[in-house]
Design an enzyme around this catalytic site. Structure first.
Site, short mmCIF file in Angstrom:
data_model
loop_
_atom_site.label_atom_id
_atom_site.label_comp_id
_atom_site.label_asym_id
_atom_site.label_seq_id
_atom_site.Cartn_x
_atom_site.Cartn_y
_atom_site.Cartn_z
N ASP A 1 0.84 -1.20 0.00
CA ASP A 1 0.00 0.00 0.00
C ASP A 1 0.87 1.25 0.00
O ASP A 1 0.65 2.19 -0.78
CB ASP A 1 -0.92 -0.03 1.22
N GLU B 1 -2.11 -5.62 -3.40
CA GLU B 1 -1.19 -4.76 -2.64
C GLU B 1 -0.09 -5.60 -1.99
O GLU B 1 1.08 -5.21 -1.98
CB GLU B 1 -1.96 -3.98 -1.57
#
Length: 240
Positions: free
Chosen positions: A58, A130
């Site tokens: 992320d 992610e």
């Protein structure tokens, strides 16, 4: 006994094939496949899972997108860059990419999540991708990770829709009306509620010539105007 061994071998072959195809679509083949497996292991599976890699991925994705947009859009303001980045790193966009890469064929879920259809849950797919970004970084380096992400996002970064997102709703509405030779909207504060430190503004956006009005609300007059402009623009699109 032989049947069980054959079934296990078949399952392993299918899993290996799915992982191979997945890496082909990613454009990256892992040197340490255990990292990839970790990235694809949802917390419902128990034990070692992808949550830490998801956190890392992320952060990397946000940083990479910030760098690309900063370089690609030299005239964009901070607010415009923020809106563009948000549209690129949102869960929906990540889930769209994960689906394109067939991540659902490889994700490892616990029995409960499998039974409830978690393999197709968009939040799980987005988080998984992610985590894969984090795993690529751990398996290689930042430049390799950046190159992968740019390759995945090439189509989105070149889209005219991205530049439209750089403009706030009020600016978009103004430009649309000017292009049509129409008068600009009038914004009026209808009410202000709540204590000084926590006020809620209600603003009306009126486009008299089109017979359109919309009420927007926000924690400041500016935000309320933006909300009202967005709703007015939506009404124009709906009327089309």
């Amino acid at each position: 006994m032989n049947n069980n061994n054959n079934n296990n071998n078949n399952n392993n072959n299918n899993n290996n094939l799915a992982l191979f195809k997945f890496q082909n679509k990613l454009g990256y083949h892992f040197k340490h496949e255990t990292l990839l497996l970790k990235a694809l292991t949802h917390r419902s599976k128990g034990g070692v899972n992808n949550e830490r890699l998801e956190f890392l991925g992320d952060g990397l994705l946000n940083g990479i997108m910030a760098m690309i947009l900063y370089q690609q859009c030299p005239d964009a303001s901070e607010g415009e860059l923020t809106r563009m980045r948000a549209s690129l790193v949102c869960g929906e966009k990540l889930a769209e990419l994960a689906t394109k890469f067939n991540l659902s064929d490889c994700i490892l879920l616990g029995a409960g999540e499998l039974k409830s259809g978690g393999v197709y849950r968009r939040s799980i797919l987005a988080d998984g991708l992610e985590a894969v970004i984090g795993a690529i970084y751990e398996d290689s380096d930042f430049e390799t990770t950046k190159a992968c992400v740019i390759a995945w996002y090439t189509e989105y970064l070149a889209s005219p829709d991205l530049m439209r997102l750089s403009k706030d709703p009020k600016t978009q509405l103004q430009e649309y009306l000017q292009a049509k030779g129409l008068a600009l909207p009038v914004y009026t504060v209808e009410s202000v509620e709540g204590p000084q430190h926590n006020q809620l503004f209600t603003v009306k956006c009126l486009i008299e010539i089109l017979g359109i009005e919309a009420l927007g609300r926000g924690k400041s007059r500016r935000f309320a105007e933006q909300h009202a402009a967005y709703l007015a623009g939506k009404k124009i699109n709906d009327n089309k």
